[in-house]
Design a protein around this motif. Structure first.
Motif, short mmCIF file in Angstrom:
data_model
loop_
_atom_site.label_atom_id
_atom_site.label_comp_id
_atom_site.label_asym_id
_atom_site.label_seq_id
_atom_site.Cartn_x
_atom_site.Cartn_y
_atom_site.Cartn_z
N SER A 197 35.34 52.89 26.13
CA SER A 197 34.31 53.47 26.72
C SER A 197 33.58 52.39 27.59
CB SER A 197 33.10 53.84 25.65
OG SER A 197 31.97 54.12 26.07
N ARG A 198 33.45 51.08 26.98
CA ARG A 198 33.06 49.83 27.84
C ARG A 198 33.72 49.61 29.05
NH1 ARG A 198 32.82 43.74 25.36
NH2 ARG A 198 31.26 42.71 26.94
N ALA A 199 35.07 49.58 28.99
CA ALA A 199 36.21 49.55 30.22
C ALA A 199 35.76 50.74 31.24
CB ALA A 199 37.64 49.81 29.75
N MET A 200 35.63 52.00 30.93
CA MET A 200 35.38 52.73 31.71
C MET A 200 34.02 52.87 32.37
SD MET A 200 38.01 54.84 32.36
CE MET A 200 36.97 56.01 33.29
N ASP A 201 33.02 52.32 31.73
CA ASP A 201 31.57 52.19 32.26
C ASP A 201 31.64 51.26 33.43
OD1 ASP A 201 30.52 54.14 30.68
OD2 ASP A 201 30.01 52.87 29.25
N LYS A 202 32.26 50.11 33.02
CA LYS A 202 32.47 48.88 33.87
C LYS A 202 33.22 49.33 35.22
CE LYS A 202 34.21 44.12 34.09
NZ LYS A 202 33.03 43.56 34.62
N ALA A 203 34.39 50.06 34.89
CA ALA A 203 35.16 50.60 36.26
C ALA A 203 34.34 51.34 37.02
CB ALA A 203 36.25 51.22 35.68
N ALA A 204 33.51 52.34 36.30
CA ALA A 204 32.66 53.23 37.23
C ALA A 204 31.57 52.64 37.98
CB ALA A 204 31.96 54.15 36.12
N ARG A 205 31.09 51.46 37.50
CA ARG A 205 30.05 50.53 38.22
C ARG A 205 30.72 49.81 39.64
NH1 ARG A 205 28.51 49.02 33.02
NH2 ARG A 205 29.63 46.93 33.49
N GLU A 206 32.10 49.33 39.07
CA GLU A 206 32.45 48.14 40.13
C GLU A 206 33.56 48.80 40.87
OE1 GLU A 206 33.27 44.57 37.61
OE2 GLU A 206 31.35 44.77 37.00
N LEU A 207 34.34 49.48 40.46
CA LEU A 207 35.72 49.90 41.29
C LEU A 207 35.27 50.97 42.49
CD1 LEU A 207 38.50 50.45 38.73
CD2 LEU A 207 38.19 48.22 40.06
N ARG A 208 35.76 50.59 43.48
CA ARG A 208 35.44 51.52 44.74
C ARG A 208 36.35 52.55 44.75
NH1 ARG A 208 38.18 46.47 46.75
NH2 ARG A 208 40.10 46.91 47.34
N SER A 209 35.93 53.54 45.47
CA SER A 209 36.45 54.84 45.69
C SER A 209 38.13 54.73 45.94
CB SER A 209 36.01 55.84 46.59
OG SER A 209 36.49 56.95 46.48
N GLY A 210 38.81 55.32 44.98
CA GLY A 210 40.24 55.27 45.40
C GLY A 210 41.05 54.19 44.60
N SER A 211 40.27 53.33 44.03
CA SER A 211 40.88 52.29 42.97
C SER A 211 41.22 53.10 41.88
CB SER A 211 39.94 51.36 42.86
OG SER A 211 39.60 50.56 44.11
N TRP A 212 42.20 52.26 40.86
CA TRP A 212 42.65 52.96 39.84
C TRP A 212 42.53 52.11 38.61
CZ3 TRP A 212 45.27 57.34 39.80
CH2 TRP A 212 46.01 58.03 41.19
#
Length: 247
Positions: A197-212
């Motif tokens: 859950s922590r990883a997904m929250d961080k990814a949702a905040r920081e990864l740009r569109s199209g990133s995996w």
């Protein structure tokens, strides 16, 4: 054959034998008891850290010093030297990483076909967040040979060993939760179920569109995955692409 492929307790017995061989050899060469003890622990620390569970790693690392006590060979060692195994354990697994996954290497074939499910352009930035000794980096490099492969690891001994094993990658010591993920095209991790859950929250905040975001074994519950790989029994690979969608 890697120690992880051997039937337990053979990995422990071989690790203890290695430590004893180093200790006896160094003592025979005239090295002091303390120096021989510390070097034997350091040499046996790497194979010990390949144990599949924390208890096995502790058992593999602790067997040599305990056997010294039982045999009476530890009589020449001062009391403070028994803090060395604890210091080695803390160096390999620092306190602030105890909430993260312990060192479990990525199986060799686990990521096979990842590039077909998550295609990336040449020069893409791919990071293994918590790279350990580099098994995941090697698998990622095999899938994305034209990408820039990076590894983040908090333990400084593991960072150094990983950098030596994975010359094709840029490995640096970093806290994966404090590091900025915004420059990566793919973030790979092998975490705990409770940290997803922590990883997904961080990814949702920081990864740009199209990133995996790619997770080995553990699904991000409540989030819609784009694809799934299953090459190794019990080790599915979950693929999520930004912008992430909740289910």
């Amino acid at each position: 054959m890697p120690l992880t492929m051997l039937i337990w307790p053979l990995p422990a017995l071989l690790t203890w034998a290695l430590a004893w061989a180093v200790f006896v050899g160094l003592r025979a060469a005239g090295l002091g008891a303390v120096a021989a003890f510390v070097l034997a622990l350091l040499v046996s620390g790497a194979p010990a850290w390949t144990g599949r569970t924390p208890w096995r790693r502790a058992f593999m690392l602790g067997g040599f010093p305990l056997s010294l006590l039982v045999t009476g060979a530890a009589g020449a060692l001062p009391g403070w030297v028994w803090l060395v195994p604890l210091a080695l354990l803390l160096a390999l697994y620092p306190l602030n990483t105890w909430r993260d996954a312990p060192l479990f290497p990525t199986p060799a074939l686990a990521l096979k076909g990842l590039a077909l499910k998550a295609p990336l352009p040449a020069g893409a930035h791919v990071v293994d967040a918590g790279c350990g000794l580099g098994a995941g980096l090697k698998a990622l490099h095999g899938e994305y040979p034209q990408a820039r492969i990076l590894g983040l690891e908090w333990s400084w001994p593991l960072t150094a060993l990983c950098a030596l094993r994975c010359r094709f990658a840029k490995v640096r010591r970093a806290d994966i939760w404090a590091a900025d993920w915004s420059g990566y095209d793919l973030v790979y991790l092998f975490q705990r179920p409770e940290s997803m859950s922590r990883a997904m929250d961080k990814a949702a905040r920081e990864l740009r569109s199209g990133s995996w975001l790619v997770s080995l074994e553990f699904e991000a519950v409540g989030w819609a995955h784009r694809a799934r790989l299953q090459n190794v029994d019990g080790k599915p690979v979950w693929l999520y692409q930004a912008p992430f969608q909740r289910r």
